[in-house]
Scaffold this motif. Structure first.
Motif, mmCIF file in Angstrom:
data_model
loop_
_atom_site.group_PDB
_atom_site.id
_atom_site.type_symbol
_atom_site.label_atom_id
_atom_site.label_comp_id
_atom_site.label_asym_id
_atom_site.label_seq_id
_atom_site.Cartn_x
_atom_site.Cartn_y
_atom_site.Cartn_z
ATOM 1 N N ASN A 164 0.843 -1.194 0.000
ATOM 2 C CA ASN A 164 0.000 0.000 0.000
ATOM 3 C C ASN A 164 0.876 1.240 0.000
ATOM 4 O O ASN A 164 1.819 1.341 0.788
ATOM 5 C CB ASN A 164 -0.900 0.041 1.243
ATOM 6 N N LEU A 165 0.571 2.169 -0.881
ATOM 7 C CA LEU A 165 1.184 3.488 -0.864
ATOM 8 C C LEU A 165 0.137 4.443 -0.306
ATOM 9 O O LEU A 165 -0.961 4.544 -0.845
ATOM 10 C CB LEU A 165 1.598 3.927 -2.269
ATOM 11 N N ILE A 166 0.484 5.127 0.758
ATOM 12 C CA ILE A 166 -0.459 6.011 1.438
ATOM 13 C C ILE A 166 0.133 7.414 1.421
ATOM 14 O O ILE A 166 1.305 7.598 1.773
ATOM 15 C CB ILE A 166 -0.688 5.550 2.891
ATOM 16 N N PHE A 167 -0.660 8.391 1.010
ATOM 17 C CA PHE A 167 -0.183 9.767 0.993
ATOM 18 C C PHE A 167 -1.373 10.707 0.914
ATOM 19 O O PHE A 167 -2.486 10.299 0.614
ATOM 20 C CB PHE A 167 0.766 10.016 -0.183
ATOM 21 N N ASP A 168 -1.112 11.966 1.211
ATOM 22 C CA ASP A 168 -2.125 13.007 1.055
ATOM 23 C C ASP A 168 -1.815 13.785 -0.209
ATOM 24 O O ASP A 168 -0.667 14.139 -0.465
ATOM 25 C CB ASP A 168 -2.100 13.987 2.237
#
Length: 183
Positions: A164-168
């Motif tokens: 998973n790549l998580i970012f805002d």
């Protein structure tokens, strides 16, 4: 990767950008622009440029701070200024040392400028080449949609069958949600 991207609900332009950047072995299951959170609680352009500069210089002046985002300032008149900001610090740094340095920045802003500030620490991985490669690739993909878009709080969470790549996604003030929906 192209088969996965063709089947996932990513905006078309974003899928094309990821294909061009050859991001492999990363499962991107969802990217929903309709869920982008607009983090602007007020127009920072009305904030005194001097006050904004003082806050930013003080936060960025800390030896561990790599960057900042989500600055919010509430000015209720002389001696009644409240602010919050997220400071990015190296994830590899001792958390107690990072916390102490951030506490010092908060204290400096309070004692020297009369600003009551809360600083949230965001750990940023700085020594993993794969995380850095993927963060840079995601940054380029987002900017290929619109140069005004940016990202922060990038994290990679590897799992057994996927990563998973998580970012805002940072959307500038005044950006219209319909501008995002065209992608």
């Amino acid at each position: 990767m192209s088969n996965l991207l063709a089947s996932c609900p990513l905006p078309r332009q974003f899928r094309i950008s990821l294909q061009k950047l050859k991001i492999r072995n990363v499962s991107i299951r969802r990217f929903d622009f309709s869920r982008v959170r607009f983090k602007f609680f007020g127009d920072l352009s009305r904030l005194s440029p001097e006050l904004r500069k003082l806050i930013v210089e003080t936060v960025e002046g800390s030896p561990l701070v790599l960057g900042y985002h989500d600055l919010m300032v509430h000015d209720y008149g002389p001696g009644r200024v409240f602010a919050s900001v997220h400071a990015e610090v190296p994830a590899e740094q001792d958390v107690l040392e990072s916390h102490d340095l951030i506490d010092n920045v908060e204290r400096d802003l309070r004692t020297q400028m009369g600003i009551q500030v809360t600083i949230h620490m965001d750990p940023i991985v700085t020594n993993d080449p794969e995380v850095i490669r993927l963060r840079d690739a995601m940054q380029r993909a987002i900017r290929s949609i619109d140069e005004r878009l940016d990202l922060h709080d990038f994290r990679m969470v590897p799992g057994e069958g996927h990563t998973n790549l998580i970012f805002d996604c940072v959307v500038p003030a005044g950006y219209q949600q319909k501008e995002l929906q065209k992608y």
